[in-house]
Design an enzyme around this catalytic site. Structure first.
Site: not given
Ligand code: AR6
Length: 184
Positions: A30, A40, A131, A133
């Site tokens: 973020n 993250d 995720g 977002y």
């Molecule tokens: N390895 C691979 N994919 C993953 C993992 C992992 N270890 N963990 C989760 N995912 P998100 P965004 C997947 O929420 O939507 C954070 O709080 C998950 O299932 O991580 O871009 C940041 O600080 C999903 O499909 O990222 C921001 O505030 C994908 O990763 C916000 O979330 C992305 O989910 C960003 O949101």
């Protein structure tokens, strides 16, 4: 699943991005660059304090107001297997008419461009924005795959791009989109 664009392999796998042995993994961050949940959180937990310290430095010098959506920056990989972490900010899904696709495309493109600029050969992406977002995975995967395809058709240097999907469902969506986009 593996395909090729010129000399670069594209792999699509299910797994945990923090376990990837590549030159760089991409973080779905973020604008604060101070960590969060999802990928993250996992990256900062496993990578350790060094990554956060470098993020703080980037905020203090380059981006005092936060990293704008679609931009990307690089830190070391700390305790991770990956040498570097590229932090990018995907768009928050607001229904699709707020430039989300362009911003998501930019997040992938700028991450690839940063990797190329540093002479890196391998890079792994999570599914950015799908995720917390809220970006629908079928739409986001189309943008992600097109961004990588267009970049590799235009630029040389990268040898391996891996999409690491967290769930079997997301992997299936990606596999379906790959067949469409790469005419398999
Ligand atoms: N390895 C691979 N994919 C993953 C993992 C992992 N270890 N963990 C989760 N995912 P998100 P965004 C997947 O929420 O939507 C954070 O709080 C998950 O299932 O991580 O871009 C940041 O600080 C999903 O499909 O990222 C921001 O505030 C994908 O990763 C916000 O979330 C992305 O989910 C960003 O949101």
């Amino acid at each position: 699943m593996e395909i090729k664009v010129k000399n670069c392999k594209i792999k699509i796998i299910q797994g945990d991005i923090t376990e990837q042995t590549v030159d760089a993994i991409v973080n779905a961050a973020n604008p604060t660059l101070m960590g969060g949940g999802g990928v993250d959180g996992a990256i900062h937990r496993k990578g350790g304090i060094k990554i956060l310290e470098e993020c703080k430095q980037i905020r203090a010098t380059l981006y005092p107001n936060g990293l704008p959506t679609g931009e990307a920056v690089i830190t070391s990989g700390g305790n991770l297997k990956a040498k570097y972490v590229i932090h990018t900010v995907g768009p928050i899904w607001r229904g699709g008419n707020s430039g989300e696709a362009e911003l998501l495309f930019k997040a992938y493109w700028n991450s690839l461009n940063l990797a190329k600029g540093r002479g890196l050969k391998s890079i792994a992406f999570p599914s950015i924005s799908t995720g917390a977002y809220g970006y629908p995975i079928d739409k986001a995967s189309t943008v992600a795959l097109n961004a990588v395809k267009n970049f590799l058709e235009k630029e040389n240097g990268l040898e391996e791009v891996i999409f690491v999907l967290f769930t079997a469902k997301d992997l299936e969506v990606y596999k379906q989109k790959v067949s469409e986009i790469f005419n398999l």
